[in-house]
Design a protein around this motif. Structure first.
Motif, PDB file in Angstrom:
ATOM      1  N   GLU A  16       0.814  -1.207   0.000  1.00 24.56           N
ATOM      2  CA  GLU A  16       0.000   0.000   0.000  1.00 24.56           C
ATOM      3  C   GLU A  16       0.853   1.264   0.000  1.00 24.56           C
ATOM      4  O   GLU A  16       0.414   2.314  -0.466  1.00 24.56           O
ATOM      5  CB  GLU A  16      -0.930   0.002   1.214  1.00 24.56           C
ATOM      6  N   LEU A  17       2.072   1.175   0.553  1.00 25.33           N
ATOM      7  CA  LEU A  17       2.964   2.326   0.547  1.00 25.33           C
ATOM      8  C   LEU A  17       3.571   2.578  -0.829  1.00 25.33           C
ATOM      9  O   LEU A  17       4.112   3.656  -1.078  1.00 25.33           O
ATOM     10  CB  LEU A  17       4.088   2.123   1.576  1.00 25.33           C
ATOM     11  N   ASP A  18       3.483   1.616  -1.713  1.00 29.42           N
ATOM     12  CA  ASP A  18       4.017   1.752  -3.067  1.00 29.42           C
ATOM     13  C   ASP A  18       3.148   2.738  -3.845  1.00 29.42           C
ATOM     14  O   ASP A  18       1.942   2.535  -3.995  1.00 29.42           O
ATOM     15  CB  ASP A  18       4.010   0.387  -3.769  1.00 29.42           C
ATOM     16  N   ARG A 150      -6.465   9.737  -1.405  1.00 30.22           N
ATOM     17  CA  ARG A 150      -6.033  11.116  -1.168  1.00 30.22           C
ATOM     18  C   ARG A 150      -5.014  11.233  -0.054  1.00 30.22           C
ATOM     19  O   ARG A 150      -4.093  12.046  -0.124  1.00 30.22           O
ATOM     20  CB  ARG A 150      -7.243  11.996  -0.838  1.00 30.22           C
ATOM     21  N   GLY A 151      -5.165  10.458   1.007  1.00 30.39           N
ATOM     22  CA  GLY A 151      -4.220  10.531   2.115  1.00 30.39           C
ATOM     23  C   GLY A 151      -2.812  10.217   1.675  1.00 30.39           C
ATOM     24  O   GLY A 151      -1.860  10.926   2.027  1.00 30.39           O
ATOM     25  N   ARG A 152      -2.650   9.160   0.882  1.00 22.46           N
ATOM     26  CA  ARG A 152      -1.319   8.780   0.415  1.00 22.46           C
ATOM     27  C   ARG A 152      -0.767   9.799  -0.578  1.00 22.46           C
ATOM     28  O   ARG A 152       0.439  10.085  -0.588  1.00 22.46           O
ATOM     29  CB  ARG A 152      -1.368   7.396  -0.216  1.00 22.46           C
ATOM     30  N   VAL A 153      -1.625  10.363  -1.418  1.00 16.77           N
ATOM     31  CA  VAL A 153      -1.168  11.361  -2.384  1.00 16.77           C
ATOM     32  C   VAL A 153      -0.622  12.597  -1.661  1.00 16.77           C
ATOM     33  O   VAL A 153       0.474  13.089  -1.965  1.00 16.77           O
ATOM     34  CB  VAL A 153      -2.326  11.757  -3.332  1.00 16.77           C
ATOM     35  N   ILE A 154      -1.379  13.106  -0.695  1.00 18.02           N
ATOM     36  CA  ILE A 154      -0.934  14.278   0.055  1.00 18.02           C
ATOM     37  C   ILE A 154       0.346  13.966   0.830  1.00 18.02           C
ATOM     38  O   ILE A 154       1.271  14.784   0.897  1.00 18.02           O
ATOM     39  CB  ILE A 154      -2.053  14.741   1.004  1.00 18.02           C
ATOM     40  N   ALA A 155       0.416  12.767   1.400  1.00 20.44           N
ATOM     41  CA  ALA A 155       1.613  12.380   2.151  1.00 20.44           C
ATOM     42  C   ALA A 155       2.838  12.304   1.237  1.00 20.44           C
ATOM     43  O   ALA A 155       3.943  12.693   1.638  1.00 20.44           O
ATOM     44  CB  ALA A 155       1.385  11.043   2.836  1.00 20.44           C
ATOM     45  N   LEU A 156       2.667  11.798   0.030  1.00 20.85           N
ATOM     46  CA  LEU A 156       3.792  11.724  -0.901  1.00 20.85           C
ATOM     47  C   LEU A 156       4.316  13.115  -1.259  1.00 20.85           C
ATOM     48  O   LEU A 156       5.524  13.322  -1.384  1.00 20.85           O
ATOM     49  CB  LEU A 156       3.380  10.967  -2.163  1.00 20.85           C
ATOM     50  N   LEU A 157       3.399  14.074  -1.416  1.00 22.49           N
ATOM     51  CA  LEU A 157       3.841  15.437  -1.705  1.00 22.49           C
ATOM     52  C   LEU A 157       4.623  16.018  -0.536  1.00 22.49           C
ATOM     53  O   LEU A 157       5.642  16.690  -0.724  1.00 22.49           O
ATOM     54  CB  LEU A 157       2.627  16.324  -2.010  1.00 22.49           C
ATOM     55  N   LYS A 158       4.147  15.768   0.681  1.00 16.45           N
ATOM     56  CA  LYS A 158       4.867  16.246   1.859  1.00 16.45           C
ATOM     57  C   LYS A 158       6.214  15.541   1.991  1.00 16.45           C
ATOM     58  O   LYS A 158       7.205  16.152   2.406  1.00 16.45           O
ATOM     59  CB  LYS A 158       4.029  16.021   3.116  1.00 16.45           C
ATOM     60  N   ALA A 159       6.258  14.257   1.651  1.00 14.97           N
ATOM     61  CA  ALA A 159       7.523  13.525   1.707  1.00 14.97           C
ATOM     62  C   ALA A 159       8.506  14.081   0.683  1.00 14.97           C
ATOM     63  O   ALA A 159       9.709  14.216   0.972  1.00 14.97           O
ATOM     64  CB  ALA A 159       7.272  12.038   1.443  1.00 14.97           C
ATOM     65  N   ALA A 160       8.013  14.421  -0.514  1.00 12.48           N
ATOM     66  CA  ALA A 160       8.886  15.008  -1.535  1.00 12.48           C
ATOM     67  C   ALA A 160       9.452  16.341  -1.046  1.00 12.48           C
ATOM     68  O   ALA A 160      10.632  16.649  -1.251  1.00 12.48           O
ATOM     69  CB  ALA A 160       8.114  15.200  -2.842  1.00 12.48           C
ATOM     70  N   ALA A 161       8.603  17.148  -0.380  1.00 14.83           N
ATOM     71  CA  ALA A 161       9.078  18.432   0.156  1.00 14.83           C
ATOM     72  C   ALA A 161      10.127  18.213   1.246  1.00 14.83           C
ATOM     73  O   ALA A 161      11.105  18.967   1.334  1.00 14.83           O
ATOM     74  CB  ALA A 161       7.894  19.222   0.707  1.00 14.83           C
ATOM     75  N   LEU A 290      10.086  12.238   7.716  1.00 15.67           N
ATOM     76  CA  LEU A 290       9.884  11.640   6.397  1.00 15.67           C
ATOM     77  C   LEU A 290       9.199  10.280   6.514  1.00 15.67           C
ATOM     78  O   LEU A 290       8.267   9.971   5.766  1.00 15.67           O
ATOM     79  CB  LEU A 290      11.228  11.505   5.677  1.00 15.67           C
ATOM     80  N   VAL A 291       9.651   9.468   7.441  1.00 16.63           N
ATOM     81  CA  VAL A 291       9.035   8.158   7.652  1.00 16.63           C
ATOM     82  C   VAL A 291       7.603   8.327   8.162  1.00 16.63           C
ATOM     83  O   VAL A 291       6.669   7.664   7.698  1.00 16.63           O
ATOM     84  CB  VAL A 291       9.871   7.328   8.650  1.00 16.63           C
ATOM     85  N   ALA A 292       7.428   9.257   9.104  1.00 18.26           N
ATOM     86  CA  ALA A 292       6.115   9.453   9.716  1.00 18.26           C
ATOM     87  C   ALA A 292       5.078   9.942   8.713  1.00 18.26           C
ATOM     88  O   ALA A 292       3.917   9.528   8.759  1.00 18.26           O
ATOM     89  CB  ALA A 292       6.231  10.440  10.878  1.00 18.26           C
ATOM     90  N   VAL A 293       5.484  10.804   7.790  1.00 18.41           N
ATOM     91  CA  VAL A 293       4.514  11.360   6.851  1.00 18.41           C
ATOM     92  C   VAL A 293       3.997  10.274   5.894  1.00 18.41           C
ATOM     93  O   VAL A 293       2.822  10.282   5.505  1.00 18.41           O
ATOM     94  CB  VAL A 293       5.127  12.549   6.081  1.00 18.41           C
ATOM     95  N   LEU A 294       4.851   9.337   5.521  1.00 16.99           N
ATOM     96  CA  LEU A 294       4.409   8.243   4.657  1.00 16.99           C
ATOM     97  C   LEU A 294       3.441   7.317   5.397  1.00 16.99           C
ATOM     98  O   LEU A 294       2.433   6.866   4.834  1.00 16.99           O
ATOM     99  CB  LEU A 294       5.619   7.460   4.153  1.00 16.99           C
ATOM    100  N   VAL A 295       3.741   7.047   6.656  1.00 14.28           N
ATOM    101  CA  VAL A 295       2.837   6.231   7.469  1.00 14.28           C
ATOM    102  C   VAL A 295       1.497   6.947   7.643  1.00 14.28           C
ATOM    103  O   VAL A 295       0.426   6.322   7.599  1.00 14.28           O
ATOM    104  CB  VAL A 295       3.475   5.924   8.835  1.00 14.28           C
ATOM    105  N   ALA A 296       1.543   8.256   7.825  1.00 17.21           N
ATOM    106  CA  ALA A 296       0.318   9.033   7.998  1.00 17.21           C
ATOM    107  C   ALA A 296      -0.579   8.933   6.766  1.00 17.21           C
ATOM    108  O   ALA A 296      -1.808   8.826   6.893  1.00 17.21           O
ATOM    109  CB  ALA A 296       0.655  10.494   8.280  1.00 17.21           C
ATOM    110  N   GLY A 297       0.016   8.962   5.572  1.00 12.76           N
ATOM    111  CA  GLY A 297      -0.780   8.852   4.355  1.00 12.76           C
ATOM    112  C   GLY A 297      -1.540   7.548   4.290  1.00 12.76           C
ATOM    113  O   GLY A 297      -2.737   7.515   3.949  1.00 12.76           O
ATOM    114  N   LEU A 298      -0.862   6.458   4.602  1.00 13.97           N
ATOM    115  CA  LEU A 298      -1.513   5.144   4.606  1.00 13.97           C
ATOM    116  C   LEU A 298      -2.589   5.087   5.682  1.00 13.97           C
ATOM    117  O   LEU A 298      -3.704   4.599   5.444  1.00 13.97           O
ATOM    118  CB  LEU A 298      -0.462   4.061   4.845  1.00 13.97           C
ATOM    119  N   LEU A 299      -2.281   5.589   6.874  1.00 14.44           N
ATOM    120  CA  LEU A 299      -3.240   5.571   7.970  1.00 14.44           C
ATOM    121  C   LEU A 299      -4.478   6.392   7.627  1.00 14.44           C
ATOM    122  O   LEU A 299      -5.623   5.975   7.910  1.00 14.44           O
ATOM    123  CB  LEU A 299      -2.577   6.115   9.236  1.00 14.44           C
TER     124      LEU A 299
END
Length: 435
Positions: A16-18, A150-161, A290-299
């Motif tokens: 799911e994180l992929d 949407r959660g994962r999409v927003i998290a990926l953008l924050k991770a990129a930043a 960075l790790v937390a934001v990706l987990v947040a998107g999945l959650l």
């Protein structure tokens, strides 16, 4: 032989994180991640080269501070009108495309500036021109991607930043050292322009299409007329979840400046950390975040599907945890406690930020997302303006006591956020029906 259930669950989680598992178009996610990755690199180069710029152009710190303050006020005030424009426009991607072009033009002006006034004009243009991009991006993402993603999409953008923040300063520092501030800014401007060109690959999504699909609704026979400004403000403010988040945002902004400043001063004065050691702590915070934001998107995606009230719960419990961290730093002196609390704080904020954005993307109707996303900004600005007054009341107190004085405000913000657990699910259903 079948793998153990724990292994199966772990593999499902990693799957799911992929990003490839996110349903929706690939191009918008790639484009927005690239622009987020490079955001602010030019600012870092200019900050690092400030002494050289002063020698070259005779620029005063007062002038730099003035343009920064004016730019912040302008970008904040422009949020609501631009949000209204986003709600009315049929082709919202134009705001992003033209904004990116204008912002990069500002970078080129800064690199070639013959004097301080031209440099400040280019800096102002670059900062203000990026505002439409930020205002239009989240409403567009909500229409590109289904509520389940949407959660994962927003998290990926924050991770990129975050990744951009990790590598941007060293890259900018190397370029400034090797080629000087003008050539460094010029090279970064060329790179940013190349990325900005990818925004012309974006196509306008159907407004509210993903929400209607999630709710099992058909598209209206005729598109409704564009909303009026006060119609959008009233519709967004009628959403209980948004009102509560705006109020908690005011409290957060009120203490944000004093809290950040006090922690920075404690690192230098109470624990005698050198600038290099403080920078290493900041790097640890970024990596943990960075790790937390990706987990947040999945959650977030899982909570929306199973228990939407959990979005507000993440906000409220996280803020209560921040209050505990502040108490720990204030009451238990020690470098280990101080560093650990700062890293855990970064993890909590990294969880809360995409959760807040995802929650707003779900509770706001597609018709009013532009205005709705900006409605909390005036509350945050008011809190930021009043923050120095709060700091003035603690003048002369020890840093530990200044820190402890913010705890009641943190707890108040947490209670307001927890109150939203009652309304999130109903507001999400209402937003989808209104699509």
């Amino acid at each position: 032989m079948a793998p153990p259930p724990s292994v199966t669950r772990r593999r499902a989680l990693l799957a799911e994180l992929d990003p490839r598992t996110i349903s929706g178009p690939r191009v918008p996610l790639l484009v927005f991640c690239l622009t987020s990755l490079l955001a602010g690199w030019d600012d870092k180069a200019l900050q690092l080269a400030l002494p050289e710029i002063q020698d070259d152009l005779g620029l005063s710190l007062t002038a730099v501070g003035t343009i920064a303050s004016v730019t912040m006020v302008v970008t904040t005030v422009a949020g609501l009108p631009l949000g209204y424009l986003v709600d009315r426009m049929r082709n919202r991607v134009r705001l992003i495309q033209y904004g990116e072009v204008a912002a990069n033009l500002g970078d080129f002006i800064q690199a070639l500036a013959p004097n301080g006034a031209t440099l400040l004009a280019g800096r102002a243009l670059g900062s203000v021109a990026r505002v439409p991009d930020g205002v239009a991006q989240l409403p567009l993402l909500a229409d590109y991607y289904s509520p389940a993603s949407r959660g994962r999409v927003i998290a990926l953008l924050k991770a990129a930043a975050t990744v951009g923040g990790l590598i941007g300063a060293p890259v900018a520092g190397l370029l400034v050292t090797a080629y000087g501030w003008r050539h460094a800014t010029l090279m970064l401007a060329v790179l940013a322009t190349a990325v900005a060109c990818t925004t012309f690959l974006l196509k306008e999504p159907v407004k509210g299409g993903t929400d209607r699909a999630a709710a099992g609704l058909r598209a209206p026979a005729e598109p409704p007329p564009p909303p009026r400004f006060w119609e959008g403000v009233r519709a967004a403010w009628a959403i209980r979840t948004l009102r509560l988040q705006a109020i908690s945002g005011f409290v957060y902004s009120l203490i944000g400046g004093p809290l950040t400043m006090t922690v920075a001063l404690m690192a230098a004065r109470d624990y005698a950390l050198t600038p290099f050691q403080r920078s290493m702590m900041m790097e640890a915070q970024l990596v943990a975040g960075l790790v937390a934001v990706l987990v947040a998107g999945l959650l977030n995606d899982r909570l929306v599907a199973r228990r939407p009230s959990g979005l507000a719960l993440v906000q409220g419990v996280g803020t209560l945890a921040i209050a505990v961290l502040v108490l720990a730093v204030g009451l238990v002196p020690g470098l280990t406690v101080f560093v650990a609390a700062n890293v855990v704080f970064s993890v909590i904020v990294a969880m809360q930020t995409p959760t807040y954005l995802a929650m707003m993307a779900h509770v706001l109707p597609a018709r009013h997302r532009g205005v709705g996303f900006q409605l909390a900004v005036p509350f945050q600005l008011l809190g930021s303006v009043l923050g120095p007054l709060l700091l003035a009341l603690t003048e002369g107190m020890g840093l530990r006591y200044v820190l402890l004085s913010t705890v009641p405000f943190v707890v108040a913000a947490a209670l307001v956020q927890l109150a939203a657990t009652r309304s999130v699910a109903g507001d999400i259903d209402a937003a989808r029906r209104a699509a």
